[in-house]
Scaffold this motif. Structure first.
Motif, PDB file in Angstrom:
ATOM      1  N   LEU A  51     -11.978  13.036   2.804  1.00  0.00           N
ATOM      2  CA  LEU A  51     -10.614  13.304   3.740  1.00  0.00           C
ATOM      3  C   LEU A  51      -9.358  13.066   3.095  1.00  0.00           C
ATOM      4  N   HIS A  76      -6.805   6.269   5.258  1.00  0.00           N
ATOM      5  CA  HIS A  76      -5.681   5.563   5.014  1.00  0.00           C
ATOM      6  C   HIS A  76      -5.774   4.247   5.884  1.00  0.00           C
ATOM      7  N   LYS A 101       6.401  16.349  -3.845  1.00  0.00           N
ATOM      8  CA  LYS A 101       5.236  16.708  -2.918  1.00  0.00           C
ATOM      9  C   LYS A 101       5.757  17.642  -1.820  1.00  0.00           C
ATOM     10  N   ARG A 134      -4.520   0.555  -3.655  1.00  0.00           N
ATOM     11  CA  ARG A 134      -4.900   1.974  -3.550  1.00  0.00           C
ATOM     12  C   ARG A 134      -6.213   2.181  -3.201  1.00  0.00           C
ATOM     13  N   GLY A 135      -6.645   3.450  -2.644  1.00  0.00           N
ATOM     14  CA  GLY A 135      -7.875   3.746  -2.155  1.00  0.00           C
ATOM     15  C   GLY A 135      -8.522   4.600  -3.147  1.00  0.00           C
ATOM     16  N   THR A 157       2.003   8.897   0.094  1.00  0.00           N
ATOM     17  CA  THR A 157       2.740  10.039   1.008  1.00  0.00           C
ATOM     18  C   THR A 157       2.812   9.921   2.194  1.00  0.00           C
ATOM     19  N   PHE A 158       1.424   9.515   2.739  1.00  0.00           N
ATOM     20  CA  PHE A 158       0.994   9.446   4.141  1.00  0.00           C
ATOM     21  C   PHE A 158       1.484  10.677   4.967  1.00  0.00           C
ATOM     22  N   TYR A 179       0.996  -1.064  -0.022  1.00  0.00           N
ATOM     23  CA  TYR A 179      -0.046  -0.118  -0.165  1.00  0.00           C
ATOM     24  C   TYR A 179       0.703   1.256   0.066  1.00  0.00           C
ATOM     25  N   TYR A 213     -15.235   8.949   4.932  1.00  0.00           N
ATOM     26  CA  TYR A 213     -13.939   9.094   4.545  1.00  0.00           C
ATOM     27  C   TYR A 213     -13.459   9.697   3.252  1.00  0.00           C
TER      28      TYR A 213
HETATM   29  P1  ADP Z   1      -0.123   9.586  -2.957  1.00  0.00           P
HETATM   30  O1  ADP Z   1       0.767  11.026  -2.849  1.00  0.00           O
HETATM   31  O2  ADP Z   1       0.436   8.137  -3.355  1.00  0.00           O
HETATM   32  O3  ADP Z   1      -1.538   9.914  -3.402  1.00  0.00           O
HETATM   33  P2  ADP Z   1      -1.754   9.726  -0.291  1.00  0.00           P
HETATM   34  O4  ADP Z   1      -1.197   9.496   1.103  1.00  0.00           O
HETATM   35  O5  ADP Z   1      -2.183  10.959  -0.688  1.00  0.00           O
HETATM   36  O6  ADP Z   1      -0.297   9.203  -1.240  1.00  0.00           O
HETATM   37  O7  ADP Z   1      -2.614   8.464  -0.706  1.00  0.00           O
HETATM   38  C1  ADP Z   1      -2.221   7.331  -0.668  1.00  0.00           C
HETATM   39  C2  ADP Z   1      -3.421   6.280  -1.127  1.00  0.00           C
HETATM   40  O8  ADP Z   1      -4.573   6.360   0.117  1.00  0.00           O
HETATM   41  C3  ADP Z   1      -4.106   6.640  -2.424  1.00  0.00           C
HETATM   42  O9  ADP Z   1      -4.533   5.491  -3.068  1.00  0.00           O
HETATM   43  C4  ADP Z   1      -5.433   7.501  -1.803  1.00  0.00           C
HETATM   44  O10 ADP Z   1      -6.324   7.388  -2.909  1.00  0.00           O
HETATM   45  C5  ADP Z   1      -5.481   6.712  -0.629  1.00  0.00           C
HETATM   46  N1  ADP Z   1      -6.454   7.785   0.262  1.00  0.00           N
HETATM   47  C6  ADP Z   1      -5.864   8.786   0.565  1.00  0.00           C
HETATM   48  N2  ADP Z   1      -6.742   9.208   1.646  1.00  0.00           N
HETATM   49  C7  ADP Z   1      -7.906   8.328   1.830  1.00  0.00           C
HETATM   50  C8  ADP Z   1      -9.171   8.427   2.380  1.00  0.00           C
HETATM   51  N3  ADP Z   1      -9.687   9.381   3.031  1.00  0.00           N
HETATM   52  N4  ADP Z   1     -10.026   7.315   1.941  1.00  0.00           N
HETATM   53  C9  ADP Z   1      -9.457   6.221   1.186  1.00  0.00           C
HETATM   54  N5  ADP Z   1      -8.325   6.230   0.545  1.00  0.00           N
HETATM   55  C10 ADP Z   1      -7.501   7.382   0.939  1.00  0.00           C
END
Ligand code: ADP
Length: 162
Positions: free
Chosen positions: A128, A17, A41, A89-90, A9-10, A6, A125
């Motif tokens: 979010l 997440h 980023k 991925r989300g 950037t977190f 998974y 979420y």
């Molecule tokens: P990236 O820069 O790789 O997008 P993020 O930390 O923004 O890093 O997101 C990592 C993953 O988590 C991505 O697949 C994103 O769609 C998912 N994600 C981020 N926020 C949420 C959320 N609120 N609900 C579900 N998935 C999320």
């Protein structure tokens, strides 16, 4: 063993997440939450801080099939090095779709055997993301319910330093 990565950037980890991690760990033997070192980023938190916050959140989940790592370079190379079979991925709203679709297709071109799995979080979420949490925190707004209390504290400290 069916392992999945998974990546993200977190910056910082949110409850969205965590929702995805919780769903993914039911599907795979092990999930590696892999923090990307993406200089474009300009993250607020260092890799070490982000890992610390993820570790704290995962301890609270009380599960033993989630590990944490960080990586640089091509995601599919990292996936192969880890012997994983999938990328998790989300997907929140349609706004995520275009970018995620492109990424998944590019990764499939590079590594046809690595599957990208999209998981949908709880609707609470949907709107979010880490950027919103940072913005709210910058102006001293309440962020309970969006992040763990540990992350909320870390954000407060960080905003004070700024
Ligand atoms: P990236 O820069 O790789 O997008 P993020 O930390 O923004 O890093 O997101 C990592 C993953 O988590 C991505 O697949 C994103 O769609 C998912 N994600 C981020 N926020 C949420 C959320 N609120 N609900 C579900 N998935 C999320």
């Amino acid at each position: 063993m069916k392992n999945a990565i998974y990546p993200g950037t977190f910056d910082p980890i949110t409850n969205g997440h965590l929702d995805i991690i919780n769903r993914a760990r039911l599907l795979f033997d092990n999930i590696t939450v892999a923090v990307t070192n993406n200089p474009h980023k300009a993250p607020l938190f260092s890799i070490e801080d982000r890992i610390e916050m993820i570790a704290n959140a995962i301890t609270e989940l009380k599960c033993d099939n989630v590990t944490i790592d960080s990586f640089e370079g091509l995601l599919v190379d990292y996936v192969r090095r880890q012997g994983a079979i999938a990328i998790v991925r989300g997907l929140r709203a349609t706004s995520d779709f275009e970018f995620e679709f492109q990424m998944a297709l590019a990764n499939r071109k590079l590594a046809a055997d690595v599957v990208t799995v999209f998981l949908m979080p709880h609707e609470r979420y949907t709107y979010l993301n880490s950027t919103i949490v940072k913005e709210l925190s910058r102006y001293g707004a309440k962020i309970e319910g969006f992040v763990s209390s540990f992350v909320a504290r870390k954000l407060k400290e960080k905003m004070k330093q700024k």
